[in-house]
Scaffold this motif. Structure first.
Motif, short mmCIF file in Angstrom:
data_model
loop_
_atom_site.label_atom_id
_atom_site.label_comp_id
_atom_site.label_asym_id
_atom_site.label_seq_id
_atom_site.Cartn_x
_atom_site.Cartn_y
_atom_site.Cartn_z
N PHE A 10 15.11 10.33 16.57
CA PHE A 10 13.74 9.87 16.77
C PHE A 10 13.49 8.59 16.00
CE2 PHE A 10 9.16 10.01 15.70
CZ PHE A 10 8.66 9.99 16.99
N ASN A 11 13.11 7.54 16.70
CA ASN A 11 12.80 6.25 16.10
C ASN A 11 11.32 5.97 16.35
OD1 ASN A 11 12.47 3.51 15.42
ND2 ASN A 11 14.62 3.08 15.86
N VAL A 12 10.50 6.08 15.32
CA VAL A 12 9.05 5.95 15.47
C VAL A 12 8.68 4.59 16.05
CG1 VAL A 12 6.86 5.92 14.23
CG2 VAL A 12 8.63 7.56 13.59
N SER A 13 9.34 3.54 15.59
CA SER A 13 8.98 2.20 16.03
C SER A 13 9.25 1.97 17.51
CB SER A 13 9.75 1.16 15.20
OG SER A 13 11.15 1.28 15.39
N LEU A 14 10.20 2.71 18.09
CA LEU A 14 10.54 2.54 19.49
C LEU A 14 9.80 3.50 20.41
CD1 LEU A 14 14.41 1.97 19.34
CD2 LEU A 14 12.61 0.27 19.60
N VAL A 15 9.25 4.55 19.84
CA VAL A 15 8.58 5.56 20.67
C VAL A 15 7.07 5.47 20.51
CG1 VAL A 15 8.34 8.03 21.14
CG2 VAL A 15 10.58 7.08 20.54
N ILE A 16 6.58 5.70 19.31
CA ILE A 16 5.13 5.69 19.08
C ILE A 16 4.60 4.26 18.96
CG2 ILE A 16 3.30 6.43 17.51
CD1 ILE A 16 4.93 8.86 16.84
N GLY A 17 5.41 3.36 18.39
CA GLY A 17 4.96 1.99 18.17
C GLY A 17 4.43 1.29 19.42
N PRO A 18 5.23 1.21 20.50
CA PRO A 18 4.75 0.51 21.70
C PRO A 18 3.49 1.14 22.30
CG PRO A 18 7.12 0.84 21.80
CD PRO A 18 6.63 1.63 20.63
N ILE A 19 3.43 2.47 22.30
CA ILE A 19 2.25 3.13 22.85
C ILE A 19 1.02 2.84 22.01
CG2 ILE A 19 1.25 5.37 23.45
CD1 ILE A 19 3.51 4.50 25.26
N SER A 234 13.29 6.38 24.41
CA SER A 234 12.78 5.31 23.55
C SER A 234 12.40 4.08 24.36
CB SER A 234 13.84 4.94 22.51
OG SER A 234 14.11 6.03 21.66
N GLY A 235 13.32 3.59 25.19
CA GLY A 235 13.02 2.44 26.02
C GLY A 235 11.95 2.73 27.04
N PHE A 236 11.90 3.97 27.50
CA PHE A 236 10.92 4.35 28.49
C PHE A 236 9.50 4.22 27.93
CE2 PHE A 236 8.48 7.45 30.99
CZ PHE A 236 8.78 7.03 32.27
N PHE A 237 9.29 4.57 26.68
CA PHE A 237 7.95 4.47 26.09
C PHE A 237 7.54 3.01 25.91
CE2 PHE A 237 8.49 8.96 24.81
CZ PHE A 237 7.26 9.44 25.22
N SER A 238 8.48 2.12 25.67
CA SER A 238 8.16 0.69 25.62
C SER A 238 7.65 0.22 26.98
CB SER A 238 9.40 -0.11 25.21
OG SER A 238 9.86 0.28 23.95
N TRP A 239 8.30 0.69 28.02
CA TRP A 239 7.92 0.33 29.39
C TRP A 239 6.57 0.94 29.75
CZ3 TRP A 239 7.46 3.36 33.90
CH2 TRP A 239 7.42 2.65 35.10
N ILE A 240 6.35 2.20 29.34
CA ILE A 240 5.08 2.86 29.60
C ILE A 240 3.93 2.11 28.93
CG2 ILE A 240 3.72 4.87 28.87
CD1 ILE A 240 5.07 5.49 31.37
N GLY A 241 4.19 1.55 27.74
CA GLY A 241 3.16 0.81 27.04
C GLY A 241 2.63 -0.35 27.88
N LEU A 242 3.54 -1.09 28.52
CA LEU A 242 3.12 -2.19 29.39
C LEU A 242 2.37 -1.66 30.60
CD1 LEU A 242 3.15 -5.22 29.98
CD2 LEU A 242 5.36 -4.90 31.13
N TRP A 243 2.81 -0.52 31.11
CA TRP A 243 2.13 0.08 32.26
C TRP A 243 0.68 0.42 31.91
CZ3 TRP A 243 4.81 4.42 35.61
CH2 TRP A 243 4.11 4.58 36.80
N LEU A 244 0.42 0.84 30.69
CA LEU A 244 -0.94 1.17 30.28
C LEU A 244 -1.86 -0.05 30.34
CD1 LEU A 244 -0.29 3.48 27.17
CD2 LEU A 244 -0.89 4.18 29.50
N LEU A 245 -1.30 -1.23 30.11
CA LEU A 245 -2.11 -2.45 30.11
C LEU A 245 -2.39 -2.97 31.51
CD1 LEU A 245 -0.42 -4.48 27.22
CD2 LEU A 245 -2.57 -3.23 27.13
N TRP A 246 -1.48 -2.67 32.43
CA TRP A 246 -1.53 -3.27 33.76
C TRP A 246 -2.86 -3.06 34.50
CZ3 TRP A 246 0.52 -0.67 38.62
CH2 TRP A 246 0.57 -1.55 39.70
#
Length: 305
Positions: A10-19, A234-246
């Protein structure tokens, strides 16, 4: 592809950080949307009921989207604290946010397709855009239904890649077609020799391209980024973060487009000739301004930009 079977994965910066970052940005954009909505309903009270209903629907859907984002942040930072294994599936709020984001984009694209039809008088391109938007929305609903019942985020990303790609590619294609169609039609009006309107048409073309490119580039980024994710979730949550903004960007683009009509009030009221010329360019929807508006007799402004 990873799962959070062990705490060491678990990497907090890659999972929770982007969200968290994108969630805060989404909140800021929702605030902008609320301000623009207030301005719209305060200054364009006499717009067509269908247009006001579309704007209201976007606001309410984005309010639900904002609530889902807050709930998702709570789940990821509070409810699952100390147990990263629970993040191997998306929180229910994230599943709902996916569906709501698609609805916002569908309504906005339907509005722009209608605008394209009123400007060009050609039914083919608007129907094509509407079909693309409908395909994308159907794909989004299917992905949402499957996301609710998912048991593993990594496997879900692989299994649903085709539908996710179809959704975003169709959205991007729809935006690009609408942008190109409206810009080209305005350019033909500019070249038709209508006096006193060249500067305004140039400004309309610029705004059309700016608005369309922002939304289409975001959709293309989401479409091209997803297949290149090397690590999930991990990478998926970074992508989801951008999806939230769209959807927030799309909703703000719609309100900005409508509220820009305020910039034309003074110019339109200066000259009857210019008013007549602009009436041959802008799109007809039968809306008028409030009696206090000096350009009350200037019709067809609800689809102006």
């Amino acid at each position: 592809m990873n799962s959070f079977k062990r705490a060491s994965d678990f990497n907090v910066s890659l999972v929770i950080g982007p969200i968290q970052v994108c969630g805060l940005l989404s909140a800021a954009l929702f605030g902008c949307l609320a301000c623009q909505s207030y301005l719209y309903f305060a200054r364009f009270r006499s717009d067509h009921l269908a247009l006001k209903a579309s704007v209201s629907a976007v606001i309410l859907i984005q309010l639900g989207h904002f609530v889902c984002v807050i709930s998702m942040l709570w789940t990821m930072t509070v409810s699952t604290y100390g147990d990263p294994s629970q993040l191997t599936v998306l929180p229910l709020a994230a599943d709902l946010a996916i569906s709501l984001s698609g609805l916002t984009v569908f309504i906005v694209q339907s509005f722009y397709a209608f605008r394209l039809w009123r400007l060009t008088g050609n039914i083919f391109l608007p129907i094509l855009c509407q079909v693309l938007s409908l395909i994308a929305q159907t794909s989004t609903f299917v992905v949402t239904a499957r996301a609710i019942s998912m048991t593993d985020l990594a496997g879900f990303g692989n299994n649903q890649m085709l539908l996710i790609e179809l959704s975003f590619v169709a959205r991007a294609a729809c935006d690009l077609i609408i942008t190109a169609g409206i810009a080209w039609s305005l350019k033909k009006k500019r070249d038709s020799g209508i006096g006193g309107t060249v500067t305004m048409i140039d400004r309309l073309i610029k705004w059309t391209i700016e608005t369309g490119l922002v939304t289409s580039l975001m959709a293309l980024t989401l479409a091209t980024w997803f297949p290149n994710l090397k690590q999930l979730p991990s990478g998926f949550f970074s992508w989801i973060g951008l999806w939230l903004l769209w959807p927030d960007v799309v909703g703000n683009s719609l309100l900005a487009s409508l509220n820009r009509r305020l910039l034309f009030r003074d110019r339109v009221s200066r000259s009857d000739t210019q008013t007549f010329a602009l009436n041959t360019i802008v799109l007809s929807a039968g809306a008028t301004q409030s009696p206090a508006d000096p350009s009350e007799n200037f019709k067809d402004r609800d689809l102006l930009v």
